[in-house]
Design a protein around this motif. Structure first.
Motif, PDB file in Angstrom:
ATOM      1  N   THR A 129     -34.527 -23.381  28.779  1.00 27.22           N
ATOM      2  CA  THR A 129     -34.121 -23.740  27.418  1.00 27.22           C
ATOM      3  C   THR A 129     -32.647 -23.414  27.166  1.00 27.22           C
ATOM      4  OG1 THR A 129     -36.343 -23.324  26.602  1.00 27.22           O
ATOM      5  CG2 THR A 129     -34.576 -23.273  24.977  1.00 27.22           C
ATOM      6  N   LEU A 130     -32.252 -22.212  27.553  1.00 23.38           N
ATOM      7  CA  LEU A 130     -30.863 -21.804  27.320  1.00 23.38           C
ATOM      8  C   LEU A 130     -29.900 -22.632  28.167  1.00 23.38           C
ATOM      9  CD1 LEU A 130     -31.208 -17.902  27.121  1.00 23.38           C
ATOM     10  CD2 LEU A 130     -31.487 -19.627  25.313  1.00 23.38           C
ATOM     11  N   ASN A 131     -30.266 -22.841  29.434  1.00 27.50           N
ATOM     12  CA  ASN A 131     -29.396 -23.632  30.306  1.00 27.50           C
ATOM     13  C   ASN A 131     -29.285 -25.081  29.824  1.00 27.50           C
ATOM     14  OD1 ASN A 131     -28.711 -21.568  32.085  1.00 27.50           O
ATOM     15  ND2 ASN A 131     -30.520 -21.908  33.369  1.00 27.50           N
ATOM     16  N   ALA A 132     -30.386 -25.617  29.308  1.00 25.63           N
ATOM     17  CA  ALA A 132     -30.361 -26.999  28.823  1.00 25.63           C
ATOM     18  C   ALA A 132     -29.313 -27.148  27.721  1.00 25.63           C
ATOM     19  CB  ALA A 132     -31.741 -27.410  28.302  1.00 25.63           C
ATOM     20  N   ALA A 133     -29.358 -26.235  26.754  1.00 25.54           N
ATOM     21  CA  ALA A 133     -28.414 -26.324  25.633  1.00 25.54           C
ATOM     22  C   ALA A 133     -26.978 -26.102  26.106  1.00 25.54           C
ATOM     23  CB  ALA A 133     -28.790 -25.308  24.556  1.00 25.54           C
ATOM     24  N   GLN A 134     -26.835 -25.153  27.034  1.00 22.69           N
ATOM     25  CA  GLN A 134     -25.498 -24.827  27.527  1.00 22.69           C
ATOM     26  C   GLN A 134     -24.914 -25.991  28.344  1.00 22.69           C
ATOM     27  OE1 GLN A 134     -25.347 -20.796  28.737  1.00 22.69           O
ATOM     28  NE2 GLN A 134     -23.535 -21.037  30.063  1.00 22.69           N
ATOM     29  N   LEU A 135     -25.748 -26.593  29.183  1.00 26.10           N
ATOM     30  CA  LEU A 135     -25.296 -27.735  29.990  1.00 26.10           C
ATOM     31  C   LEU A 135     -24.967 -28.927  29.095  1.00 26.10           C
ATOM     32  CD1 LEU A 135     -27.829 -27.537  32.959  1.00 26.10           C
ATOM     33  CD2 LEU A 135     -25.337 -27.269  33.133  1.00 26.10           C
ATOM     34  N   PHE A 136     -25.822 -29.155  28.118  1.00 29.20           N
ATOM     35  CA  PHE A 136     -25.589 -30.308  27.231  1.00 29.20           C
ATOM     36  C   PHE A 136     -24.269 -30.138  26.479  1.00 29.20           C
ATOM     37  CE2 PHE A 136     -26.328 -32.938  23.423  1.00 29.20           C
ATOM     38  CZ  PHE A 136     -26.704 -34.128  24.042  1.00 29.20           C
ATOM     39  N   HIS A 137     -24.056 -28.927  26.002  1.00 23.01           N
ATOM     40  CA  HIS A 137     -22.797 -28.638  25.303  1.00 23.01           C
ATOM     41  C   HIS A 137     -21.595 -28.882  26.224  1.00 23.01           C
ATOM     42  CE1 HIS A 137     -19.519 -25.880  24.061  1.00 23.01           C
ATOM     43  NE2 HIS A 137     -19.813 -26.369  22.857  1.00 23.01           N
ATOM     44  N   ALA A 138     -21.714 -28.427  27.455  1.00 24.90           N
ATOM     45  CA  ALA A 138     -20.611 -28.605  28.409  1.00 24.90           C
ATOM     46  C   ALA A 138     -20.394 -30.088  28.712  1.00 24.90           C
ATOM     47  CB  ALA A 138     -20.912 -27.831  29.697  1.00 24.90           C
TER      48      ALA A 138
END
Lengths: 498, 498
Positions: free
Chosen positions: A425-434
Motif C-alpha cells: 500500500t505504501l509503495n503503491a502511493a509512493q511509486l504513483f506519486h513519483a
C-alpha cells in the motif's frame, strides 16, 4: 559448460517443473473435475519434490560456490552485473532451501496441512481453543525454521525475510507507527465524508457476461496482454504465472455488484502486468523473477486504488459502464465514486477499505511478533487481539471468527507475511506519486484513460529489474527515498479533499 | 523394495509426469493464450525427455529382468496373474523404447516436426511434390525404426505393433478384403436409400449453449462421469486422460448443425468411458492403461454409431431435442434419422459416413504397406492413390489436397495407424452384437435410453482388463471369436433394412 551456465540451465529446468505445477494448480482452481483432487495432490507433490531435489542438490551448491569464487567474466558490464546478481540470489535461495533439516520441512508440511483443516473448522464454530494447539505447534516449528535460517536481531526477521528480502521488523515498526499515528485521527472524517450514501444504491442487475466484457476492456486498457494471459472465474481471485508469456488472472462474480469483480480484476491485472513486465529472456532465473510480496502488492494496489478508485478513472469509464448496465443510470457519478471509496471500520480484513485495511495489518504485525518471541502466549491471543482491535477501530470484536480466527495465514505457517500488504500500500502511493512527478503529461493521460506511459514507467523502474536489487533499493532508486507513510497519507487526503 | 515394487513405483512416477504433460497439451488446445506456445513446447519437451530417461534407465531394465527371472509370488492367484501381465508389458514398452538409437529418435522428432509444416503448406497448395521429399525421408526413418524393433514377416508389422499389439498385416489383409468384398456391392443401395432427403433440411438455428446442454445430457446418460471429466471446445475433437479421475473431451460447434458436436461428443465420450472404466488402483501401470488404438476406437464407435445413430436412440431423444431446437419440428424423425445415416462417396476420410469410411482405410492400408516395402515409390503415390480410389469409390480424385495429401498421419510418422480405425469399426459391431446376445433385456434398455447395463458389460469385458490380454485375445474372450467383418455387415444390413 561453466559453472554459471550450469546454474542457468538448472535454474531454467527447475522453472519448467514449477511452471507445469502452476498450470496444475491453476487448473485445480478453475476447471478441474471435483473427483480429480486426490491425484492432483500427488502430481503437485511429486513435481514439488523433484524441483526441491534439483534446487538443493550438491552440484548446485558447488556451482554457486565456484561462481562466488570466480564469476565468469564478460565484456559487457551490464551482463556482468546481472550475473553477479543472479549468483547472489541463487545463493540466497540455496541457503534458505538447504539450511533446514528435512525432518523440519516435512513436519511443517504435515502440520500446516492438518492445521488448515482444524483452522477452517475452528473458524466455522468460532472456537479458538480447537485451533490453539495447532497454532502452538506451528509457532514451535517456525521458531525452529528461524533458528535454522539464522538472524541477527529477532527470530521474526528470519521469517519476514522469506516474503520481503532485507526487511527487518525494527525498520518497519517506526514506519507503521507513523502511519497509524496519522491515519487514526483521519478515519472519523473519512467515514463521515463517504458514509452519506446508502450502499444499497450500488446494487443492481449486472449480468456476468457484461461484467466479463467490461473487465476485459479495462484490463486491456491497463496494458494487460490477453494474448499472453487470461481471465477466468475462481472462488478466490488470484494471479499466476506459468511461463514467460502466460499469466492468468481469476476473479469472482456477484450479479448484484459489478465492482467486486472489476476491482478484483484490476488488482490481479496489476500483479499480471508485473509478471508480463519481467524480461522473458531471463525467465527461470532470478533476474526474470518477481522481487518480493511487498513489491508485487505495490503493483496490484497501484492499479486497483491509485488508478481504479480515482475520480479521473470513473469520469472516463462511468458513462461507458452505465451504457453496459442501465441500472446505474439512476446513480450519479459522484455518489458512485463515494460508494466505491467508502471508509468504514469492519471486523474482516479482506472486506476492508484501503484506509482502514492498514490498521488490520498493524494489529497482525504487532501480534505475530509477540507470538514468535513468546511474549504473547497462544492462550492469550484472543484477548490480546480483541483489546488491541478495539483500541485501533473503536468497535468491539463480537467473536473469534470475526477476530483472531479470520485469516488462514497463520494456519498455513505464513508468519511474517502480513506486513507485505501494507508495504504494498505504501509503495503503491509512493511509486504513483513519483510517476506523476517524473512523467510529463501523465496526469492528462490518466484523465483520458491512457495508461501506456504509466505502465512504461513501472516497467522501467520496477518490472524489468527482477531480483536485481533489494526491495528497499528498488524503491529508493524509483522514488528517491525509502518506503514511508507520507505519500499514502497525502494520497488519502487529496482524494477525499481534506 | 523388491524389483516388482520398484517397477510399480517407477511406472507410477512416470505416469505423473506424463499426466502433467497431458494437462499441458489439453490446455494448449483449449485455454492457452496464443503467445504461450513457444514455452509450452519447451515444457512438453522437457517432461517428455524426463519420462523417456526414466523409462529407459538401466535400473528399469534390471528390475524387469529380475521379475522375469523370478516374479515375486503372492498368495492371490489373480494378483499373481496381474503381476505377470504387468511385467510382460513393461518388457514390451522397455524394448520398444530402448531398441532405437537416440540419433534415430531425435531425427524422427525433428523430421516429423518440420514435415508437418511442409505437409500443411503442400496440402494448402495441393502440391504433392513439395511434400514428397519429406515423405521419402520419413519412410527411410520408419524403415530404420522397424529394423530396430525387429519383425518376422514384414517391416510394416513392426510399425503396426506400436498401435495394435499383436496385429499382423497378413492377418488383417483377409479380414479387410472380406469387408471390402461385402461392402462394395451394398453401397449403391445404401446411397439410394439415404439419398432421398436433401441434407439442407437438417440445417437450422442451434445456439451453442443449447448444444452444450444437450451434449452434457447425452454424455451423462451414457454414463460419462462429469465429476471426473469435462467437455470443452477445441478445433479438433479429442479425449485425453490426465489422471485416474480426470478425463476430458472436446468438441467443436456448428451453429447450423447440432449433430456434428453431438456425435463428436458421443464418440469422444465412448473413449472417455473406456478411460473411466480402467481400474484407478492400477493407474500408471499397464493394468490401468488402455490396450490399443483399435480397442479404444471400438469404444468410441460403438457409442457413436451402434448407439448414437440407431433408430432406438432417436426415438427417445428426438422429441427432447425438438424441444431444445424448435427449428427441427418441421423435420420428421424418420427423415432426420436418414440424414444422420446418409451414405455417400466422398473424397475426405474424416467426413465419411460409417460405411464408406472403411474403404478410405482399406486404401491407406494397402498403400502404406507398399510405401514401407518400397514396392511403391513416393513419386508414384498420387497416381496409385487416385486410381485405387476411383476403383473403390467410383468417383475421380480432383486434386491431391482431396487425395493423398488429406491426412496428417504420414507427415507425423504415424504409419501403421490407419488400420486401427477399421479394426475399431469391426470390433464395435462385434462387441455390440455380443452384448445384445449376452445381456438379457439390453434391447429394451436401449429403447428406453438406459445405458447402464451396456456400460457395465463393456467395463467387465473390455475396460477393467487394461493391458492384461492382447487385443485379439480380448475380443475372442468378449465375443467368442476373432475380429471379423460379418457383424459390421449384419449391422449395416439390419440398420438399413436390406
Amino acid at each position: 559448460m561453466n559453472a554459471y551456465e550450469s546454474l542457468q540451465q538448472r535454474s531454467r529446468e527447475i522453472a519448467v517443473y514449477n511452471s507445469a505445477a502452476s498450470l496444475l494448480s491453476w487448473d485445480q482452481e478453475t476447471y478441474m473435475p471435483v473427483k480429480a483432487g486426490a491425484y492432483r495432490a500427488e502430481q503437485l507433490g511429486q513435481l514439488a519434490g523433484l524441483a526441491h531435489r534439483l534446487s538443493t542438490s550438491v552440484e548446485m551448491g558447488d556451482w554457486i560456490k565456484a561462481c562466488e569464487d570466480h564469476l565468469p567474466t564478460c565484456a559487457d558490464e551490464e551482463e556482468t552485473a546481472l550475473r553477479a546478481a543472479n549468483v547472489r540470489e541463487w545463493r540466497r535461495d540455496y541457503d534458505r532451501a538447504t539450511k533446514l533439516p528435512t525432518r523440519l520441512v516435512e513436519e511443517l508440511a504435515r502440520t500446516t496441512s492438518l492445521a488448515r483443516e482444524a483452522w477452517a473448522q475452528a473458524r466455522k464454530e468460532s472456537n479458538f481453543s480447537a485451533f490453539a494447539p495447532w497454532l502452538g505447534k506451528i509457532l514451535e516449528l517456525v521458531r525452529e525454521q528461524a533458528e535454522g535460517w539464522g538472524y541477527s536481531t529477532c527470530a521474526y526477521d528470519a521469517l519476514l525475510e522469506g516474503y520481503e528480502p532485507g526487511a527487518r521488523a525494527a525498520d518497519l515498526a517506526p514506519v507503521f507507527a507513523d502511519l497509524q499515528k496519522q491515519l487514526t485521527p483521519l478515519l472519523p472524517r473519512l467515514q463521515k465524508i463517504t458514509g452519506a450514501i446508502d450502499p444499497v444504491r450500488l446494487e443492481g442487475n449486472y449480468p456476468i457476461s457484461g461484467q466479463q466484457a467490461l473487465n476485459r476492456q479495462v484490463a486491456e486498457a491497463m496494458g494487460f496482454d490477453l494474448d499472453a494471459g487470461r481471465i477466468d472465474t475462481a472462488v478466490h481471485p488470484f494471479c499466476t504465472e506459468m511461463g514467460p508469456k502466460d499469466c492468468r488472472l481469476t476473479t469472482r462474480y456477484n450479479e448484484r455488484d459489478f465492482t467486486s469483480s472489476l476491482f478484483g480484476v484490476m488488482h490481479e491485472a496489476g500483479h499480471g502486468l508485473y509478471s508480463q513486465g519481467l524480461l522473458s529472456e531471463h525467465f527461470g532465473t532470478p533476474m526474470g523473477t518477481y522481487l518480493s510480496l511487498g513489491i508485487h502488492e505495490s503493483q496490484s494496489r497501484l492499479w486497483e486504488n491509485q488508478v481504479g478508485r480515482s475520480r479521473e478513472f470513473w469520469r472516463h469509464w462511468y458513462p461507458l459502464v452505465c451504457e453496459q448496465f442501465p441500472d446505474l443510470k439512476a446513480l450519479p457519478l459522484e455518489e458512485f465514486w463515494l460508494l466505491v471509496n467508502r471508509v468504514k471500520s469492519t471486523h474482516i480484513r479482506v472486506e476492508a477499505d484501503e484506509a482502514t485495511y492498514n490498521l488490520h495489518i498493524i494489529l497482525r504485525f504487532e501480534i505475530e511478533q509477540k507470538l514468535v518471541s513468546g511474549e504473547l502466549a497462544v492462550a492469550d491471543l484472543p484477548q490480546a487481539w480483541n483489546s488491541r482491535f478495539e483500541e485501533l477501530f473503536q468497535i468491539p470484536v463480537p467473536d473469534d471468527a470475526r477476530g483472531c480466527l479470520q485469516d488462514t495465514h497463520w494456519a498455513l505457517g505464513l508468519i511474517g507475511y502480513f506486513p507485505t500488504y501494507t508495504l504494498g500500500t505504501l509503495n503503491a502511493a509512493q511509486l504513483f506519486h513519483a510517476a506523476v512527478k517524473q512523467v510529463p503529461g501523465l496526469e492528462a493521460d490518466l484523465q483520458e484513460a491512457k495508461y501506456t506511459r504509466l505502465l512504461t514507467w513501472l516497467k522501467d523502474k520496477i518490472h524489468r529489474h527482477g531480483r536485481r536489487y533489494s526491495p528497499s533499493e528498488l524503491i529508493q532508486r524509483a522514488t528517491g527515498e525509502p518506503t514511508c507513510a507520507i505519500y499514502f497519507m497525502d494520497y488519502l487526503k487529496a482524494k477525499y479533499g481534506i
